[in-house]
Structures are given as structure tokens and as C-alpha cells.
Design an enzyme around this catalytic site. Structure first.
Site, PDB file in Angstrom:
ATOM      1  N   CYS A 125       0.844  -1.201   0.000  1.00 18.90           N
ATOM      2  CA  CYS A 125       0.000   0.000   0.000  1.00 18.90           C
ATOM      3  C   CYS A 125       0.878   1.249   0.000  1.00 18.90           C
ATOM      4  CB  CYS A 125      -0.902   0.053   1.231  1.00 18.90           C
ATOM      5  SG  CYS A 125      -2.101  -1.277   1.380  1.00 18.90           S
ATOM      6  N   ASP A 126       0.313   2.334  -0.504  1.00 21.31           N
ATOM      7  CA  ASP A 126       0.975   3.630  -0.408  1.00 21.31           C
ATOM      8  C   ASP A 126      -0.089   4.713  -0.438  1.00 21.31           C
ATOM      9  OD1 ASP A 126       3.857   4.857  -0.547  1.00 21.31           O
ATOM     10  OD2 ASP A 126       2.603   6.124  -1.823  1.00 21.31           O
TER      11      ASP A 126
END
Length: 254
Positions: A125-126
Site C-alpha cells: 500500500c501507499d
């Protein structure tokens, strides 16, 4: 009665163990993401990815031009998931012939990789806040956090979170985007907030569950995405890698 006769001893066979649940490997050091999963019944394994984010974005820019903020979070989420997945399933290996991953030779944390885990899937994730088309990540320093809040107070921005799932044979990706409205807070409140240290290491320099919660006047979209991981989006992505959301639920401890 024969005093030397031995009575037969009944042996109780232990009940067979239920099959182990699939485990999700979170390629992130974010406490918020891990806490979100745990609160929803998913106990993740955690292995932060080691990724040169600037290099990832530079390669994309050279090949395709500058990425939008939404594209940026997806590029980085993918890079993180790929970095960890490459340690579990080396390129060119036949996943059907590989034993469950173990600590030896993977480079993963021993407490993560030593577990015999069926159908392991990696999640990267980011997150970035977009304001006026610009990406606002973690400020890291008090001065930048103050500057960030003076810029966004009384305004709104879009918090984008990219998600990348990778199994040994499949992958799925998606981005959540949520509009966040910020209060018109005073310089004194900014100073007090920065002094807590909370905004220094979070995307956009704010959170919605800590000291900064009172400074958020509204949200349009999935609030989980603002916390760094959209649970509804993750649920929708899992079938593409052969899993359902409830497959990942861990039975409660007895």
C-alpha cells in the site's frame, strides 16, 4: 483376579487440527494498516518493503512521463508488494512445486517467514494527499509539517491509497480516493499539533483517529482509505487472487 494381569489402556486420539487459515503478508511498517486489519479479524504477517521510491518514479517518468498522484500511489504500492513477493516466490520458479516459504533463504523477518502459511498473499500500500494537483506525503520535519498545515487549513484535499495484491500466481490492484475537509485551525493549534509529533510521519501530515481528528471537518468516501488501507477495496480485490475476505479471518483465541 490375576494380580499380574494388565488392563487394556484406552488411547484417546487427539482431534485433528483444522486446516490453517491463509495469511496475508503486509508489506508495510504502518501501525495503522496493521491495526485496521486486526480490528477486522485479519491477523497480518508484517514485512516492510525496502524500495527506492525515487528510482521507481524516475523510471516511470522516463518511460511514460510524470505520474499523477493517483498513479504514483499505485506505482509505489506495486513496487512494495513486488519487492516482498520476490523474496517468497523467486522469478522463474514453479509455484506448484515450491514448499511453503520458510525463513531460510528468503530474507524475511524470522518471525514472519518461519511460519508454514498456506496461500500466502502479499499486500503493498501507499498513500498521498493531493492538493491543487500536488502530492503531499510525509513531512518528516516540524518545519515542513507547519508549512503543510498552513497550506491545507480551511481547504480540502483527496487522499489516494494504492493497493497491490500478489500471490504466487495472480495479482490485483486498485486505488481508493477520499476527499478530506480540513478545519480553519489557528497557528497556535498548528504549533500544538506539530509538537505532538503525530503529523510528521503520516501522509498529508494528518490523521483522523488521533490528535488531528478534531481538525477534520468532513470526509467523502471510504474513511478506511484515509487510514491507509481500504478494507472494502481489499475485499473486492481478493477474489482475483483466489481468496475471499472471510478466508483471512483468524479464529478468536480460546
Amino acid at each position: 483376579m490375576n494380580p499380574f494381569r494388565r488392563e487394556p489402556v484406552s488411547v484417546v486420539e487427539p482431534a485433528p487440527r483444522p486446516p490453517a487459515r491463509p495469511r496475508l503478508l503486509l508489506a508495510s511498517a504502518s501501525p495503522s494498516r496493521a491495526a485496521l486489519l486486526r480490528a477486522a479479524g485479519v491477523e497480518p504477517l508484517v514485512q516492510p518493503a525496502d524500495v527506492d521510491e525515487d528510482a521507481v518514479l524516475a523510471r516511470h517518468t522516463a518511460a511514460h512521463g510524470p505520474a499523477s498522484v493517483a498513479e504514483t500511489v499505485q506505482l509505489l504500492a506495486t513496487a512494495k508488494a513486488e519487492a516482498v513477493a520476490a523474496q517468497l516466490w523467486p522469478a522463474g520458479a514453479d509455484p506448484s512445486e515450491m514448499p511453503p516459504p520458510t525463513a531460510a533463504g528468503t530474507g524475511l523477518r524470522p518471525e514472519t517467514a518461519a511460519v508454514d502459511i498456506p496461500a500466502r498473499v502479499v499486500l503493498g500500500c501507499d498513500s498521498l494527499l493531493e492538493v491543487d494537483g500536488a502530492a503531499l506525503g510525509k513531512p518528516h520535519t516540524p518545519d515542513r509539517a507547519r508549512e503543510r498545515w498552513r497550506h491545507i487549513r480551511g481547504r480540502s484535499g483527496v487522499l489516494h491509497t494504492g493497493h497491490q495484491l500478489i500471490s504466487s500466481t495472480d495479482r490485483a490492484a486498485g486505488t481508493s480516493s477520499t476527499t478530506v475537509y480540513f478545519a480553519e485551525i489557528s497557528d497556535t493549534e498548528i504549533e500544538a499539533y506539530v509538537a505532538t509529533g503525530e503529523p510528521l510521519e503520516v501522509a498529508g501530515a494528518f490523521t483522523i483517529e488521533g490528535y488531528g481528528a478534531a481538525f477534520i471537518t468532513g470526509i467523502e468516501g471510504d474513511h478506511h482509505g484515509v487510514l491507509g488501507l481500504s478494507l472494502p477495496l481489499l475485499r473486492n480485490l481478493l477474489p482475483a487472487v483466489g481468496l475471499s475476505w472471510t478466508d483471512l479471518w483468524q479464529p478468536p483465541a480460546r
